[in-house]
Design a protein around this motif. Structure first.
Motif, PDB file in Angstrom:
ATOM      1  N   ASP A 172       5.155  -9.429  -3.130  1.00 21.04           N
ATOM      2  CA  ASP A 172       3.879  -8.808  -3.485  1.00 21.04           C
ATOM      3  C   ASP A 172       4.026  -7.300  -3.285  1.00 21.04           C
ATOM      4  O   ASP A 172       3.994  -6.804  -2.166  1.00 21.04           O
ATOM      5  CB  ASP A 172       2.764  -9.361  -2.596  1.00 21.04           C
ATOM      6  CG  ASP A 172       1.411  -8.727  -2.897  1.00 21.04           C
ATOM      7  OD1 ASP A 172       1.331  -7.885  -3.818  1.00 21.04           O
ATOM      8  OD2 ASP A 172       0.453  -9.045  -2.176  1.00 21.04           O
ATOM      9  N   SER A 174       2.072  -4.956  -3.755  1.00 22.58           N
ATOM     10  CA  SER A 174       0.908  -4.233  -3.248  1.00 22.58           C
ATOM     11  C   SER A 174       0.982  -4.084  -1.728  1.00 22.58           C
ATOM     12  O   SER A 174       0.213  -3.344  -1.131  1.00 22.58           O
ATOM     13  CB  SER A 174      -0.388  -4.947  -3.645  1.00 22.58           C
ATOM     14  OG  SER A 174      -0.491  -6.210  -2.999  1.00 22.58           O
ATOM     15  N   THR A 175       1.911  -4.790  -1.085  1.00 17.44           N
ATOM     16  CA  THR A 175       2.177  -4.617   0.346  1.00 17.44           C
ATOM     17  C   THR A 175       3.086  -3.405   0.519  1.00 17.44           C
ATOM     18  O   THR A 175       4.144  -3.321  -0.114  1.00 17.44           O
ATOM     19  CB  THR A 175       2.869  -5.857   0.938  1.00 17.44           C
ATOM     20  OG1 THR A 175       2.028  -6.995   0.760  1.00 17.44           O
ATOM     21  CG2 THR A 175       3.170  -5.660   2.424  1.00 17.44           C
ATOM     22  N   TRP A 176       2.664  -2.468   1.367  1.00 18.34           N
ATOM     23  CA  TRP A 176       3.399  -1.208   1.504  1.00 18.34           C
ATOM     24  C   TRP A 176       4.797  -1.435   2.062  1.00 18.34           C
ATOM     25  O   TRP A 176       5.014  -2.226   2.990  1.00 18.34           O
ATOM     26  CB  TRP A 176       2.638  -0.262   2.435  1.00 18.34           C
ATOM     27  CG  TRP A 176       3.139   1.158   2.406  1.00 18.34           C
ATOM     28  CD1 TRP A 176       2.706   2.158   1.603  1.00 18.34           C
ATOM     29  CD2 TRP A 176       4.185   1.715   3.229  1.00 18.34           C
ATOM     30  NE1 TRP A 176       3.406   3.324   1.848  1.00 18.34           N
ATOM     31  CE2 TRP A 176       4.323   3.075   2.842  1.00 18.34           C
ATOM     32  CE3 TRP A 176       5.013   1.208   4.220  1.00 18.34           C
ATOM     33  CZ2 TRP A 176       5.252   3.927   3.432  1.00 18.34           C
ATOM     34  CZ3 TRP A 176       5.951   2.044   4.812  1.00 18.34           C
ATOM     35  CH2 TRP A 176       6.063   3.388   4.420  1.00 18.34           C
TER      36      TRP A 176
END
Length: 218
Positions: A172, A174-176
């Motif tokens: 994912d 969108s996980t930094w």
């Protein structure tokens, strides 16, 4: 029989770049000396300075294990490490560190001109301080030992990269993820109790304040 110093795990991180080795040794102030003392392993931190193709280690006549290793020509190892960044990934398993580390193997040699060697060590630890203070006494010189370890047998390993990722890795995004560089700097000087109020901070100490002790390595 020659020892095989090749790194087998993550062998791509081994480097033979002499400039990288010199940079690591010139930036760091403390390493760890490993030797055998009375049949048991011992590891101690020691201040050091690189001078040409060797490192000078700062010790004392009370540090008997190092002197004995030198006298008996017992092989030792000296490790120097710099943590440069935390690598933040999208799983705990993939978190890592950016670092540079070197292991120097060899036999310690006593330095003939210890007064000059101490000057070299002082210039590494606190440049310019020698000109601001009195000369060492004979007693102080007699209590100090400087040992030399040649840079003839060295293994260096380093990581200087971001988080492992790919467009099709299934994570994912969108996980930094990324890196957090580490930089250390000197704090404000604090005068000793017996230093008179208003005594100017010497140039050597002020110079430390304006310099980054360990600049981040991206």
């Amino acid at each position: 029989m020659e020892t095989d110093r090749r790194i087998r795990r993550l062998s791509e991180r081994q480097t033979f770049d002499r400039a990288e080795l010199h940079r690591l040794l010139d930036e760091q102030l403390v390493g760890h000396l490993a030797a055998t003392h009375h049949g048991a392993p011992i590891v101690v931190p020691m201040a050091f300075a690189r001078v040409g193709d060797a490192v000078l280690l700062h010790g004392s006549t009370g540090g008997g294990f190092a002197l004995r290793a030198a006298a008996e020509r017992t092989p030792v190892a000296f490790a120097v490490t710099s943590l440069d960044a935390i690598v933040v990934a999208r799983s705990l398993y993939d978190h890592s560190m950016n670092y540079r580390s070197a292991m120097i193997y060899g036999v310690l040699e006593e330095v003939a001109d210890e007064a000059s060697a101490l000057d070299l060590l002082s210039e590494k630890l606190l440049p310019g301080r020698k000109a601001e203070v009195r000369e060492n006494t004979r007693k102080e010189l007699a209590a100090t030992r400087v040992l030399r370890l040649a840079l003839d047998d060295v293994v260096m390993k380093m990581r200087a990269a971001g988080a492992g990722e790919a467009e099709d890795d299934g994570e994912d995004h969108s996980t930094w993820a990324g890196i957090v560089p580490l930089a250390q700097s000197w704090g404000d000087p604090v005068a000793s109790v017996l230093t008179p109020a208003g005594t100017p901070v010497p140039d050597s100490v002020r110079a430390l304040k304006t310099a980054t002790a360990y600049p981040p390595r991206l």
